[in-house]
Design a protein around this motif. Sequence first.
Motif, PDB file in Angstrom:
ATOM      1  N   LEU A   2       0.818  -1.212   0.000  1.00 43.64           N
ATOM      2  CA  LEU A   2       0.000   0.000   0.000  1.00 43.64           C
ATOM      3  C   LEU A   2       0.854   1.266   0.000  1.00 43.64           C
ATOM      4  O   LEU A   2       0.520   2.241  -0.671  1.00 43.64           O
ATOM      5  CB  LEU A   2      -0.956   0.004   1.189  1.00 43.64           C
ATOM      6  N   ARG A   3       1.960   1.261   0.755  1.00 49.35           N
ATOM      7  CA  ARG A   3       2.865   2.426   0.742  1.00 49.35           C
ATOM      8  C   ARG A   3       3.422   2.660  -0.659  1.00 49.35           C
ATOM      9  O   ARG A   3       3.469   3.789  -1.143  1.00 49.35           O
ATOM     10  CB  ARG A   3       4.016   2.226   1.722  1.00 49.35           C
TER      11      ARG A   3
ATOM     12  N   LYS B 276      -5.449  13.535  -2.109  1.00 49.77           N
ATOM     13  CA  LYS B 276      -5.878  13.012  -0.807  1.00 49.77           C
ATOM     14  C   LYS B 276      -5.845  11.492  -0.749  1.00 49.77           C
ATOM     15  O   LYS B 276      -5.616  10.921   0.308  1.00 49.77           O
ATOM     16  CB  LYS B 276      -7.288  13.492  -0.480  1.00 49.77           C
ATOM     17  N   GLN B 277      -6.096  10.852  -1.876  1.00 53.08           N
ATOM     18  CA  GLN B 277      -6.093   9.387  -1.885  1.00 53.08           C
ATOM     19  C   GLN B 277      -4.729   8.849  -1.458  1.00 53.08           C
ATOM     20  O   GLN B 277      -4.650   7.825  -0.785  1.00 53.08           O
ATOM     21  CB  GLN B 277      -6.460   8.850  -3.262  1.00 53.08           C
TER      22      GLN B 277
ATOM     23  N   ALA C  90      -2.121   6.267   5.232  1.00 52.52           N
ATOM     24  CA  ALA C  90      -2.602   6.125   6.609  1.00 52.52           C
ATOM     25  C   ALA C  90      -3.085   4.702   6.870  1.00 52.52           C
ATOM     26  O   ALA C  90      -2.848   4.147   7.947  1.00 52.52           O
ATOM     27  CB  ALA C  90      -3.729   7.119   6.873  1.00 52.52           C
ATOM     28  N   TYR C  91      -3.726   4.104   5.897  1.00 53.18           N
ATOM     29  CA  TYR C  91      -4.185   2.715   6.049  1.00 53.18           C
ATOM     30  C   TYR C  91      -2.985   1.779   6.154  1.00 53.18           C
ATOM     31  O   TYR C  91      -2.976   0.850   6.971  1.00 53.18           O
ATOM     32  CB  TYR C  91      -5.079   2.331   4.869  1.00 53.18           C
ATOM     33  N   ALA C  92      -1.950   2.049   5.342  1.00 57.00           N
ATOM     34  CA  ALA C  92      -0.725   1.237   5.401  1.00 57.00           C
ATOM     35  C   ALA C  92      -0.094   1.324   6.786  1.00 57.00           C
ATOM     36  O   ALA C  92       0.334   0.311   7.351  1.00 57.00           O
ATOM     37  CB  ALA C  92       0.258   1.703   4.323  1.00 57.00           C
TER      38      ALA C  92
ATOM     39  N   GLU D 133       0.367  -1.646  10.417  1.00 55.34           N
ATOM     40  CA  GLU D 133       1.562  -1.959  11.211  1.00 55.34           C
ATOM     41  C   GLU D 133       1.277  -1.966  12.714  1.00 55.34           C
ATOM     42  O   GLU D 133       2.143  -2.344  13.495  1.00 55.34           O
ATOM     43  CB  GLU D 133       2.692  -0.996  10.877  1.00 55.34           C
ATOM     44  N   ILE D 134       0.084  -1.585  13.111  1.00 57.73           N
ATOM     45  CA  ILE D 134      -0.268  -1.627  14.532  1.00 57.73           C
ATOM     46  C   ILE D 134      -0.248  -3.072  15.039  1.00 57.73           C
ATOM     47  O   ILE D 134       0.146  -3.326  16.176  1.00 57.73           O
ATOM     48  CB  ILE D 134      -1.650  -0.979  14.773  1.00 57.73           C
ATOM     49  N   ILE D 135      -0.646  -4.002  14.200  1.00 59.40           N
ATOM     50  CA  ILE D 135      -0.727  -5.402  14.627  1.00 59.40           C
ATOM     51  C   ILE D 135       0.663  -5.958  14.965  1.00 59.40           C
ATOM     52  O   ILE D 135       0.876  -6.429  16.087  1.00 59.40           O
ATOM     53  CB  ILE D 135      -1.464  -6.252  13.571  1.00 59.40           C
TER      54      ILE D 135
END
Length: 77
Positions: free
Chosen positions: A22-23, A32-33, A39-41, A45-47
Amino acid sequence: SLQNDSVVAGGGAIEMELSKYLRDYSRTIPGKQQLLIGAYAKALEIIPRQLCDNAGFDATNILNKLRAKHAQVGLGS
């Protein structure tokens, strides 16, 4: 201290690979997309970050190593 710092499949590997994809993709689109996809990418990484924290590892160091491995190996290509 960390006795074995090898990187193994599982434990957030899929999320790190999706984040990398995604990055990379976000850099190819304008506006903006690009920010939304970036941001979704980052959110993915939080997991693996939480898994590192729960195991008592330095999450920043481990995630940097994971990013480098995913960039080097090109998993999923």
